[in-house]
Motif scaffolding. Sequence first.
Motif, PDB file in Angstrom:
ATOM      1  N   LEU A 165      -0.372   5.562  -3.930  1.00  0.00           N
ATOM      2  CA  LEU A 165       1.072   5.349  -3.811  1.00  0.00           C
ATOM      3  C   LEU A 165       1.435   3.863  -3.790  1.00  0.00           C
ATOM      4  N   ALA A 166       0.483   3.003  -4.110  1.00  0.00           N
ATOM      5  CA  ALA A 166       0.728   1.561  -4.047  1.00  0.00           C
ATOM      6  C   ALA A 166       1.804   1.130  -5.044  1.00  0.00           C
ATOM      7  N   VAL A 167       2.538   0.093  -4.658  1.00  0.00           N
ATOM      8  CA  VAL A 167       3.596  -0.483  -5.483  1.00  0.00           C
ATOM      9  C   VAL A 167       3.234  -1.926  -5.799  1.00  0.00           C
ATOM     10  N   ILE A 168       3.392  -2.314  -7.054  1.00  0.00           N
ATOM     11  CA  ILE A 168       3.118  -3.681  -7.503  1.00  0.00           C
ATOM     12  C   ILE A 168       4.439  -4.370  -7.839  1.00  0.00           C
ATOM     13  N   GLY A 169       4.598  -5.613  -7.422  1.00  0.00           N
ATOM     14  CA  GLY A 169       5.833  -6.324  -7.726  1.00  0.00           C
ATOM     15  C   GLY A 169       5.786  -7.761  -7.249  1.00  0.00           C
ATOM     16  N   ASP A 170       6.875  -8.459  -7.434  1.00  0.00           N
ATOM     17  CA  ASP A 170       7.002  -9.847  -6.994  1.00  0.00           C
ATOM     18  C   ASP A 170       7.024  -9.867  -5.467  1.00  0.00           C
ATOM     19  N   PRO A 171       6.046 -10.506  -4.830  1.00  0.00           N
ATOM     20  CA  PRO A 171       5.992 -10.481  -3.369  1.00  0.00           C
ATOM     21  C   PRO A 171       7.196 -11.131  -2.702  1.00  0.00           C
ATOM     22  N   ARG A 172       7.978 -11.911  -3.464  1.00  0.00           N
ATOM     23  CA  ARG A 172       9.153 -12.565  -2.888  1.00  0.00           C
ATOM     24  C   ARG A 172      10.421 -11.736  -3.051  1.00  0.00           C
ATOM     25  N   SER A 173      10.347 -10.640  -3.780  1.00  0.00           N
ATOM     26  CA  SER A 173      11.541  -9.817  -3.991  1.00  0.00           C
ATOM     27  C   SER A 173      11.912  -9.069  -2.717  1.00  0.00           C
ATOM     28  N   ARG A 174      13.182  -8.722  -2.594  1.00  0.00           N
ATOM     29  CA  ARG A 174      13.650  -8.012  -1.404  1.00  0.00           C
ATOM     30  C   ARG A 174      12.963  -6.658  -1.269  1.00  0.00           C
ATOM     31  N   TRP A 175      12.764  -5.983  -2.406  1.00  0.00           N
ATOM     32  CA  TRP A 175      12.139  -4.660  -2.377  1.00  0.00           C
ATOM     33  C   TRP A 175      10.708  -4.731  -1.863  1.00  0.00           C
TER      34      TRP A 175
ATOM     35  N   HIS B 246       0.816  -1.210   0.000  1.00  0.00           N
ATOM     36  CA  HIS B 246       0.000   0.000   0.000  1.00  0.00           C
ATOM     37  C   HIS B 246       0.849   1.259   0.000  1.00  0.00           C
ATOM     38  N   ASN B 247       1.835   1.306   0.886  1.00  0.00           N
ATOM     39  CA  ASN B 247       2.847   2.363   0.874  1.00  0.00           C
ATOM     40  C   ASN B 247       2.354   3.703   1.429  1.00  0.00           C
ATOM     41  N   ASP B 248       1.184   3.738   2.059  1.00  0.00           N
ATOM     42  CA  ASP B 248       0.694   5.006   2.607  1.00  0.00           C
ATOM     43  C   ASP B 248      -0.201   4.747   3.816  1.00  0.00           C
ATOM     44  N   LEU B 249       0.234   3.845   4.679  1.00  0.00           N
ATOM     45  CA  LEU B 249      -0.623   3.422   5.784  1.00  0.00           C
ATOM     46  C   LEU B 249      -0.342   4.150   7.084  1.00  0.00           C
ATOM     47  N   ALA B 250       0.574   5.120   7.071  1.00  0.00           N
ATOM     48  CA  ALA B 250       0.736   5.969   8.248  1.00  0.00           C
ATOM     49  C   ALA B 250      -0.495   6.835   8.450  1.00  0.00           C
ATOM     50  N   LYS B 251      -1.217   7.106   7.367  1.00  0.00           N
ATOM     51  CA  LYS B 251      -2.406   7.957   7.434  1.00  0.00           C
ATOM     52  C   LYS B 251      -3.595   7.163   7.963  1.00  0.00           C
TER      53      LYS B 251
END
Length: 220
Positions: free
Chosen positions: A140-150, A116-121
């Motif tokens: 501000l959500a980010v999509i990617g491989d859930p197993r990646s380090r990032w 999600h990248n915006d959960l402080a709010k």
Amino acid sequence: MPVSNDAPTHALKADSFGRILLVQGPEGPFVRRDLGATPLWLRLPAWWLARREARALKHIHGMADVPQLLDWNGRHLDRSFMAGDAMYQRPPRGDVAWFRAARRLLQQLHRRGVAHNDLAKEANWLVTEDGRPALIDFQLAVIGDPRSRWMCLLAREDLRHLLKHKRMYCRASLTPVEKRVLKRTSWVRDLWFATGKPVYRFVTRRILHWEDNEGQGPKP
């Protein structure tokens, strides 16, 4: 979702990036992010944020307790309406079950490859009418491989923000592991506080004149 111009609408929020409207459509109410009222100089970032949200919602289509994408045409983003209150309006004080469910919701989101990248709010956490947690505002959500380090790093930051809310409203139920997670900050968080957050505050408070405590709502 085509809707006539005379469809009943109610403004939920308005800022420099557009208006959030509750629209009464033929199949029931839905929420529309309307970029039409955005100032010319902010239309490109507003479009980029809305497009980012549309991509994230499309990626998690069918998941419970998140909005469902109905339409995105470059000017309007329509999503399903979820009845409830923002966390700051209806705090889950002492509600251990709510925070357990919120953690499971985050786990489902992360397994689908979205942070999600915006959960402080607090405004991005809902307490639904029947008391469940729900998530909104995926700009501000980010999509990617859930197993990646990032993605694992971003998922951990999502969890840290949830645990900060738990510390505020349900401190006694924090586990030893959760306390350790709260103490261990990442380089992403440190970099944001050193560089991004001062810029964010300058832009939102000095230029855009936002005074909503970064989405948490008015404080006494």
